[in-house]
Design an enzyme around this catalytic site. Sequence first.
Site, PDB file in Angstrom:
ATOM      1  N   ASP A 176       0.939  -1.082   0.075  1.00  0.00           N
ATOM      2  CA  ASP A 176       0.073  -0.181   0.081  1.00  0.00           C
ATOM      3  C   ASP A 176       0.863   1.266  -0.045  1.00  0.00           C
ATOM      4  OD1 ASP A 176      -2.429   1.580   0.448  1.00  0.00           O
ATOM      5  OD2 ASP A 176      -3.265  -0.154   1.503  1.00  0.00           O
ATOM      6  N   ASP A 191      -3.094   4.664  -2.470  1.00  0.00           N
ATOM      7  CA  ASP A 191      -3.959   5.066  -1.750  1.00  0.00           C
ATOM      8  C   ASP A 191      -4.557   6.521  -2.264  1.00  0.00           C
ATOM      9  OD1 ASP A 191      -5.543   4.950   0.866  1.00  0.00           O
ATOM     10  OD2 ASP A 191      -4.499   6.799   1.312  1.00  0.00           O
ATOM     11  N   GLU A 250      -6.604   3.681  -5.872  1.00  0.00           N
ATOM     12  CA  GLU A 250      -7.809   3.733  -5.112  1.00  0.00           C
ATOM     13  C   GLU A 250      -8.390   4.972  -5.681  1.00  0.00           C
ATOM     14  OE1 GLU A 250      -9.767   4.002  -0.590  1.00  0.00           O
ATOM     15  OE2 GLU A 250      -7.859   5.118  -1.281  1.00  0.00           O
ATOM     16  N   HIS A 268     -11.233  -2.834   4.246  1.00  0.00           N
ATOM     17  CA  HIS A 268     -11.263  -2.427   5.510  1.00  0.00           C
ATOM     18  C   HIS A 268     -11.567  -0.993   5.634  1.00  0.00           C
ATOM     19  CE1 HIS A 268      -8.510  -0.010   2.944  1.00  0.00           C
ATOM     20  NE2 HIS A 268      -8.163   0.651   3.878  1.00  0.00           N
ATOM     21  N   ASP A 269     -12.328  -0.569   4.700  1.00  0.00           N
ATOM     22  CA  ASP A 269     -12.914   1.029   4.626  1.00  0.00           C
ATOM     23  C   ASP A 269     -14.590   0.637   4.775  1.00  0.00           C
ATOM     24  OD1 ASP A 269     -10.890   2.211   5.120  1.00  0.00           O
ATOM     25  OD2 ASP A 269     -10.551   2.723   2.930  1.00  0.00           O
TER      26      ASP A 269
END
Length: 536
Positions: A95, A190, A242, A316-317
């Site tokens: 990430d 990200d 993302e 995870h969000d």
Amino acid sequence: MTLSEKVIYQIYPKSFLDTTGNGIGDLRGVTEKLPYLAELGIDMIWLNPFYPSPQKDNGYDISDYMNIDPVFGDFEDFDQMIARGKELGIEFMLDMVLNHVSTEHEWFKKALAGDKYYQDFFILRDQPTDWRSKFGGSAWAPFGDTGKYYLHLYDVTQADLNWRNKNVRQELFKVVNFWRSKGISGFRFDVINVIGKDKILKNNPEFEGKFEYTDKPITHEYLQMLNRETFGQDENAITVGEMSSTTIENSILYTQPERKELSMVFNFHHLKTDYKDGNKWTKAPFDFQKLKHLFHEWGEKMGQGGGWNANFWNNHDQPRALNRFVDVKNFRVKGATMLAASIHLSRGTPFIYMGEEIGMIDPDYDSIADYKDVEARNAYEMLIKQGKSEEEAFDIVSIKSRDNSRTPMQWDNSTNAGFTRGEPWLKVGKHTDINVKKDKDGEIYKFYKKMIDLRKSEKIISEGSYKPALEDAEHIYAFVREYGEQRLLVLNNFANHSVNFKIPQGFEKAEVFVNNYGSYESETLAPYQSVALLAK
Ligand code: NOJ
């Protein structure tokens, strides 16, 4: 193996497996469970950040890009993890959080101490704009006692970097190259579509500033530079961006191979179909027609434009998809396999979030104190300020919090679900009857394994085109994949009851190719049934 044949599994290291007893998952924990994942058949693991960080936003506030936070392990553990992965045919995707750094990062500290060179690493203004932080409140905070303000689109401890400064770009390229030198060729970037802020920052009351920094043309230029200077030099690089509030047009541009930007993109439109009037902190059933329309539009247009999607239900969000899109009380298992089929048989690279393969669900915590996430805590306060009672605010936060998916992975039914022998950093969910020990080789796990295998053996799944089908259906999300002479009709019933439909022309004699039930009755789908019919 081409990208289209691969399946990627996401691990939130903090919650996967703790081997030291400190209550926090670690890299050794990942290594220990690699055989389990190899058996599932996945090709690559995306790991959320494990770099040194004050953990204000669970590692997305990085204070040292080229290091490993000791709570997760060290470089020896990292090398062992990569090497074991190699033996088992599993690669890693790291990430890269290149939009912002922690205010504990030395760049920010030097800037704050008056170093002009580093001040130009950040976005400083004498007057703040009216932009809102994505975690609530203003997107600007006072920059020490200088009288200036620094931009933070996320938490106040996550300062946005000034990509217009060449020195910043070079430093960030060094970061990516550092991890490449450690043998990594997979990267998840990200919120990468917000790195290119407009030169002149304007007020934007209607959209909280969003369109002054989202999907700006300059971001495509930055991505081309990033590609050229870093991962583009690796033949096998796999990257996913993302994308916050992005468009199809931009997503095509981000992913057309000839533009040399990214391999694929995540978008979140389908996961906002249960937001009332676009507001996350509300409680509303999801809008199936909207969801179906979005899938059709993205599936078809990305295909026509030569773009490539990363397909996912969970990360995870997000609260667990089973709690949002399925009657989880009555149909957890069929719902889980239907959701799997709906994206694994579609066009794009499927991502599986840890625990999804056994059908994990939200934790059902009893108290607001159990939620740790900064976003959830801010939202709770905001809801109370807006006049909601504590019960009402809790009710909303408990279905919307990101912690819902961040709970420890459930390995067995022992204390703390086998995640840690210490005190877990985030409480284990209530439903530990769902766990790997019991559910490995269960119906959901086996179905995921099958989906992964099919992507590798059937070109129609990895390479086929995408066309919407049964567009007017009230409960069915259906599409057709085409490859050479083959046509595959995929039907997914999103209702908790049986539905009838009219078989599209050409599929009357098609063979049942995938079915999450034991049988299929022509032109009828049982609750949450997924059927794929192959016509040759
Ligand atoms: C997206 C990440 O997935 C999320 O967890 C994080 O809070 C924001 N970006 C900010 O880095």
